[in-house]
Structure formats: structure tokens, C-alpha cells
Design a protein around this motif. Structure first.
Motif, PDB file in Angstrom:
ATOM      1  N   ILE A 198     -28.133  -4.180   9.937  1.00  0.00           N
ATOM      2  CA  ILE A 198     -27.165  -3.143   9.574  1.00  0.00           C
ATOM      3  C   ILE A 198     -27.659  -2.534   8.275  1.00  0.00           C
ATOM      4  CG2 ILE A 198     -24.784  -2.605   8.963  1.00  0.00           C
ATOM      5  CD1 ILE A 198     -23.892  -4.948  10.646  1.00  0.00           C
ATOM      6  N   ASP A 199     -28.012  -1.263   8.314  1.00  0.00           N
ATOM      7  CA  ASP A 199     -28.629  -0.588   7.178  1.00  0.00           C
ATOM      8  C   ASP A 199     -27.761   0.562   6.688  1.00  0.00           C
ATOM      9  OD1 ASP A 199     -31.090  -2.099   7.424  1.00  0.00           O
ATOM     10  OD2 ASP A 199     -31.506  -0.884   9.195  1.00  0.00           O
ATOM     11  N   PRO A 200     -27.844   0.875   5.401  1.00  0.00           N
ATOM     12  CA  PRO A 200     -27.167   2.083   4.916  1.00  0.00           C
ATOM     13  C   PRO A 200     -27.910   3.328   5.388  1.00  0.00           C
ATOM     14  CG  PRO A 200     -28.486   1.128   3.175  1.00  0.00           C
ATOM     15  CD  PRO A 200     -28.577   0.178   4.330  1.00  0.00           C
ATOM     16  N   VAL A 201     -27.196   4.432   5.434  1.00  0.00           N
ATOM     17  CA  VAL A 201     -27.809   5.731   5.716  1.00  0.00           C
ATOM     18  C   VAL A 201     -28.097   6.402   4.379  1.00  0.00           C
ATOM     19  CG1 VAL A 201     -27.450   8.014   6.721  1.00  0.00           C
ATOM     20  CG2 VAL A 201     -26.689   5.969   7.955  1.00  0.00           C
ATOM     21  N   PHE A 202     -29.327   6.837   4.185  1.00  0.00           N
ATOM     22  CA  PHE A 202     -29.742   7.536   2.972  1.00  0.00           C
ATOM     23  C   PHE A 202     -29.921   9.026   3.279  1.00  0.00           C
ATOM     24  CE2 PHE A 202     -31.971   3.590   0.933  1.00  0.00           C
ATOM     25  CZ  PHE A 202     -30.720   3.012   0.750  1.00  0.00           C
ATOM     26  N   CYS A 203     -30.328   9.779   2.279  1.00  0.00           N
ATOM     27  CA  CYS A 203     -30.614  11.195   2.511  1.00  0.00           C
ATOM     28  C   CYS A 203     -32.027  11.521   2.030  1.00  0.00           C
ATOM     29  CB  CYS A 203     -29.579  12.088   1.839  1.00  0.00           C
ATOM     30  SG  CYS A 203     -29.495  11.954   0.044  1.00  0.00           S
ATOM     31  N   LEU A 204     -32.642  12.458   2.707  1.00  0.00           N
ATOM     32  CA  LEU A 204     -33.967  12.967   2.351  1.00  0.00           C
ATOM     33  C   LEU A 204     -33.812  14.346   1.736  1.00  0.00           C
ATOM     34  CD1 LEU A 204     -36.258  12.163   5.425  1.00  0.00           C
ATOM     35  CD2 LEU A 204     -36.459  11.205   3.127  1.00  0.00           C
ATOM     36  N   VAL A 205     -34.434  14.536   0.573  1.00  0.00           N
ATOM     37  CA  VAL A 205     -34.406  15.842  -0.089  1.00  0.00           C
ATOM     38  C   VAL A 205     -35.813  16.205  -0.535  1.00  0.00           C
ATOM     39  CG1 VAL A 205     -32.017  15.547  -0.873  1.00  0.00           C
ATOM     40  CG2 VAL A 205     -33.911  14.807  -2.347  1.00  0.00           C
ATOM     41  N   ALA A 206     -36.023  17.480  -0.785  1.00  0.00           N
ATOM     42  CA  ALA A 206     -37.310  17.912  -1.314  1.00  0.00           C
ATOM     43  C   ALA A 206     -37.523  17.301  -2.694  1.00  0.00           C
ATOM     44  CB  ALA A 206     -37.352  19.435  -1.399  1.00  0.00           C
ATOM     45  N   ASP A 207     -38.804  17.069  -3.056  1.00  0.00           N
ATOM     46  CA  ASP A 207     -39.115  16.503  -4.371  1.00  0.00           C
ATOM     47  C   ASP A 207     -38.548  17.347  -5.498  1.00  0.00           C
ATOM     48  OD1 ASP A 207     -40.453  14.450  -3.154  1.00  0.00           O
ATOM     49  OD2 ASP A 207     -42.458  15.291  -3.477  1.00  0.00           O
ATOM     50  N   SER A 208     -38.373  18.651  -5.241  1.00  0.00           N
ATOM     51  CA  SER A 208     -37.864  19.566  -6.268  1.00  0.00           C
ATOM     52  C   SER A 208     -36.342  19.605  -6.335  1.00  0.00           C
ATOM     53  CB  SER A 208     -38.387  20.982  -5.998  1.00  0.00           C
ATOM     54  OG  SER A 208     -37.984  21.417  -4.688  1.00  0.00           O
ATOM     55  N   HIS A 209     -35.670  18.904  -5.428  1.00  0.00           N
ATOM     56  CA  HIS A 209     -34.203  18.922  -5.408  1.00  0.00           C
ATOM     57  C   HIS A 209     -33.659  18.242  -6.671  1.00  0.00           C
ATOM     58  CE1 HIS A 209     -30.071  18.308  -4.046  1.00  0.00           C
ATOM     59  NE2 HIS A 209     -30.315  19.114  -3.029  1.00  0.00           N
ATOM     60  N   PRO A 210     -32.551  18.733  -7.220  1.00  0.00           N
ATOM     61  CA  PRO A 210     -32.005  18.153  -8.463  1.00  0.00           C
ATOM     62  C   PRO A 210     -31.710  16.658  -8.378  1.00  0.00           C
ATOM     63  CG  PRO A 210     -30.960  20.270  -8.009  1.00  0.00           C
ATOM     64  CD  PRO A 210     -31.819  19.952  -6.825  1.00  0.00           C
ATOM     65  N   VAL A 211     -31.392  16.127  -7.207  1.00  0.00           N
ATOM     66  CA  VAL A 211     -31.030  14.703  -7.112  1.00  0.00           C
ATOM     67  C   VAL A 211     -32.233  13.816  -6.806  1.00  0.00           C
ATOM     68  CG1 VAL A 211     -28.730  15.351  -6.306  1.00  0.00           C
ATOM     69  CG2 VAL A 211     -30.478  14.681  -4.632  1.00  0.00           C
ATOM     70  N   ALA A 212     -33.422  14.406  -6.659  1.00  0.00           N
ATOM     71  CA  ALA A 212     -34.590  13.634  -6.229  1.00  0.00           C
ATOM     72  C   ALA A 212     -34.974  12.539  -7.222  1.00  0.00           C
ATOM     73  CB  ALA A 212     -35.776  14.566  -5.995  1.00  0.00           C
ATOM     74  N   LYS A 213     -34.643  12.716  -8.500  1.00  0.00           N
ATOM     75  CA  LYS A 213     -35.005  11.723  -9.503  1.00  0.00           C
ATOM     76  C   LYS A 213     -33.901  10.707  -9.759  1.00  0.00           C
ATOM     77  CE  LYS A 213     -38.309  14.624 -12.028  1.00  0.00           C
ATOM     78  NZ  LYS A 213     -38.426  15.619 -10.966  1.00  0.00           N
ATOM     79  N   GLU A 214     -32.799  10.802  -9.023  1.00  0.00           N
ATOM     80  CA  GLU A 214     -31.674   9.896  -9.220  1.00  0.00           C
ATOM     81  C   GLU A 214     -31.859   8.597  -8.424  1.00  0.00           C
ATOM     82  OE1 GLU A 214     -29.310  10.549 -11.366  1.00  0.00           O
ATOM     83  OE2 GLU A 214     -30.059  12.578 -11.790  1.00  0.00           O
ATOM     84  N   LYS A 215     -31.285   7.502  -8.945  1.00  0.00           N
ATOM     85  CA  LYS A 215     -31.290   6.233  -8.219  1.00  0.00           C
ATOM     86  C   LYS A 215     -30.409   6.312  -6.973  1.00  0.00           C
ATOM     87  CE  LYS A 215     -33.822   3.136 -10.458  1.00  0.00           C
ATOM     88  NZ  LYS A 215     -34.899   2.343  -9.785  1.00  0.00           N
ATOM     89  N   GLU A 216     -29.334   7.067  -7.068  1.00  0.00           N
ATOM     90  CA  GLU A 216     -28.450   7.303  -5.935  1.00  0.00           C
ATOM     91  C   GLU A 216     -27.643   8.557  -6.221  1.00  0.00           C
ATOM     92  OE1 GLU A 216     -26.124   3.747  -5.557  1.00  0.00           O
ATOM     93  OE2 GLU A 216     -24.702   4.350  -7.111  1.00  0.00           O
ATOM     94  N   VAL A 217     -27.012   9.099  -5.181  1.00  0.00           N
ATOM     95  CA  VAL A 217     -26.252  10.328  -5.327  1.00  0.00           C
ATOM     96  C   VAL A 217     -24.873  10.146  -4.706  1.00  0.00           C
ATOM     97  CG1 VAL A 217     -27.208  11.259  -3.169  1.00  0.00           C
ATOM     98  CG2 VAL A 217     -26.246  12.819  -4.876  1.00  0.00           C
ATOM     99  N   GLU A 218     -23.869  10.690  -5.350  1.00  0.00           N
ATOM    100  CA  GLU A 218     -22.533  10.704  -4.766  1.00  0.00           C
ATOM    101  C   GLU A 218     -22.510  11.700  -3.618  1.00  0.00           C
ATOM    102  OE1 GLU A 218     -19.977   8.845  -5.486  1.00  0.00           O
ATOM    103  OE2 GLU A 218     -20.740   7.848  -7.291  1.00  0.00           O
TER     104      GLU A 218
END
Length: 310
Positions: A163-183
Motif C-alpha cells: 500500500i503506497d502513497p500517491v505522489f505528484c510529478l511536476v516539472a523541475d522548474s515548478h515552484p514546489v519541485a524543491k519542497e520535501k512535500e506539498v499540501e
């Protein structure tokens, strides 16, 4: 005339429908034709099987006896037919695996192929793959479902691989790309992309967004390469399994609180051999995928009580 299985089906249909006319409609026969067949069956069996009046048809004592046998023989005959089809379609030795989109099929095939010949079949439909296993055209089905949903219906036996969490894929340039996690709420203005399926994931995603206080915008349901492209050009955020191997130009970011979960499932027919070994290989293939995903591995270290521990 000898008694045949089709005669027992007629007796069962009349009993289940409660009248000859309703049974005729269900069987696609004219009522006079069904009445004539029922009379011939009664002559073979030596007496009336139903008491018939304006209220319908009720089994006689003889009818109850025949029905009791019919309800045993008809399922047994169906099971025999299905098993014969499975036997006729089962090559030996080897494994035939059907799978929906997922990141552990390659690892499972690699592990099994060290011992047996392996063939694969891919579909977006779990229902299609399940039917193929039931008919003996596949040995296993590797698929997934929302973490809180049940297993698919039918005759197959199911093992939960993870049972795994679902994550999201974003472009490297996206503002949240450097975050440990996103709301999830911080992505309220985004468009989304997801691979198709016949489960409840779309509804679960909509409910998760509602709990986060928004309604998701455009959702592109498409294949993996298109999802990847839409994320790379900043057109959409892709929902993905945590074991997904990110492509160049993309960053996988966990969603805070893991509001969406994905259960990896392996289904098989009850008669499929070597099931315990195949299940063990599937779980190892999943752990291999976890180790290849630094983002997921790091997330598991920070959330040790969740799902599959590293």
C-alpha cells in the motif's frame, strides 16, 4: 429422452422466476414452447414438478428434490467447464501475467524469468484481465486499486503486495519541485494528468480535493508518455505511484498527509500453482522499486509507520 443439463436449467429458471411466463421471458422462449418442454421433462422424471395456477408456479415435493440436485449439479458443471478451458489454455511450464499500468511489472518479470518462461499482456481494464485469468488465458493479474477500496469481485484470490502513497510529478522548474512535500490545497489552481483505469481513483481524488477545499480543474486521462510530456511542459501535475521512476526534467513530490493511497494487488485463480513463490517475488520486486526511488525511500524513513517500511 434423457435428462440433460439444459432441462435442469429450465426447472431452475421456472422456480427462480416463480412462473412459467416469467421464466420464458428470461430464457428468450415463447411460453407455449417452454410449457411443452417442461411437460416433457416431467414425463422423464415421472411426475409434476410444479403446481401452477394464476398466482404462479410452486415446486411440488418432486420439484423440490429435482431443484436441490439441480442447484448442486449446474454450478459443478459450470466449474468443470471453466477448469477444462483453463487446462486447455495453460502451457507448461511458464507464467502468463496480465497487468495494468504500474512500476513493478518489469521487476516481477525479471525475477520470474530466472526460473520460468514468462509472457505478459497489458490492459487498462482490471475487469478484462480478471476475466482472462478466470477463463484460463492468464495465470496472474497485477493491478491496483485505491487504498481503501476492496479487491475486485469474482472467483480470483487476491494478495496485497503493498500500500503506497500517491505522489505528484511536476516539472523541475515548478515552484514546489524543491519542497520535501506539498499540501494538496497548494495545487488547487493546477490542471492534472493521470493514467486511465476502471476503478474509483477519480472519485477518490475528487473527494481528497474537496477535503482540501477545492474542485480540481481539467483532468487529462491519458497514457504515460503524454502524462510525462504535459508535466515537463508545465501543462499539468501528474498523479503517480510513489514507486514511479521519474523521467528527466521531472521531480516527484510527496503530498502532505498522503490523502491518496494505492494498493498493489496480485490476483490468481485458486488452482494456479506456485502462488506463494510468485507472491514473494512480487513483494521483492516492489521493494526493489522502493529502493530505486530516493524520494519514496526518504518519505518512508520520515513516515515509518506507513505502508511498506524500508
Amino acid at each position: 429422452m434423457d435428462l440433460e443439463l439444459r432441462h435442469l436449467r429450465i426447472v431452475r429458471a421456472v422456480a427462480d422466476a416463480g412462473s412459467v411466463s416469467k421464466a420464458a421471458s428470461l430464457l428468450g422462449l415463447a411460453q407455449p414452447a417452454l410449457t411443452a418442454q417442461l411437460k416433457r421433462i416431467e414425463r422423464v422424471l415421472g411426475g409434476a414438478l410444479f403446481e401452477r395456477d394464476r398466482h404462479g408456479a410452486r415446486p411440488t415435493r418432486l420439484g423440490e428434490l429435482v431443484l436441490a440436485r439441480a442447484r448442486v449439479l449446474l454450478p459443478a458443471a459450470k466449474e468443470l467447464q471453466e477448469e477444462a478451458v483453463r487446462f486447455a489454455h495453460t502451457p507448461s511450464p511458464g507464467f502468463r501475467i496480465g497487468a495494468t499500468n504500474g512500476p513493478i511489472l518489469g521487476g516481477l518479470v525479471d525475477r520470474l524469468a530466472t526460473e520460468r518462461k514468462v509472457s505478459t499482456y497489458t490492459s487498462w481494464s482490471t475487469h478484462e484481465l480478471t476475466n482472462m485469468v478466470e477463463l484460463g488465458r492468464l495465470d496472474y493479474v497485477l493491478t491496483g486499486a485505491c487504498g481503501d477500496s476492496g479487491t475486485p469481485t469474482g472467483a480470483l484470490l487476491w494478495e496485497t503486495i503493498s500500500i503506497d502513497p500517491v505522489f505528484c510529478l511536476v516539472a523541475d522548474s515548478h515552484p514546489v519541485a524543491k519542497e520535501k512535500e506539498v499540501e494538496l490545497a497548494d495545487l488547487a489552481a493546477e490542471q492534472w494528468a493521470v493514467t486511465p483505469g476502471d476503478g474509483c481513483f477519480a472519485d477518490c481524488f475528487a473527494m481528497a480535493c474537496a477535503r482540501a477545499g477545492f474542485t480540481p480543474g481539467t483532468i487529462y486521462e491519458t497514457d504515460v508518455p503524454t502524462c510525462t510530456h504535459l508535466a515537463q511542459v508545465g501543462r499539468a501535475v501528474v498523479l503517480c505511484q510513489a514507486t514511479h521512476q521519474s523521467a528527466q526534467g521531472l521531480t516527484m513530490v510527496p503530498i502532505a498527509g498522503a490523502p491518496l493511497r494505492w494498493r498493489q494487488l496480485l490476483g490468481r485463480h485458486p488452482t494456479t500453482p506456485e502462488a506463494a513463490w510468485v507472491v514473494a517475488q512480487a513483494k521483492q520486486a516492489h521493494m526493489d522499486a522502493v529502493r530505486r526511488s530516493p524520494v519514496y525511500y526518504d518519505w518512508l524513513v520520515r513516515n515509518p509507520g506507513y505502508g511498506t517500511a524500508p
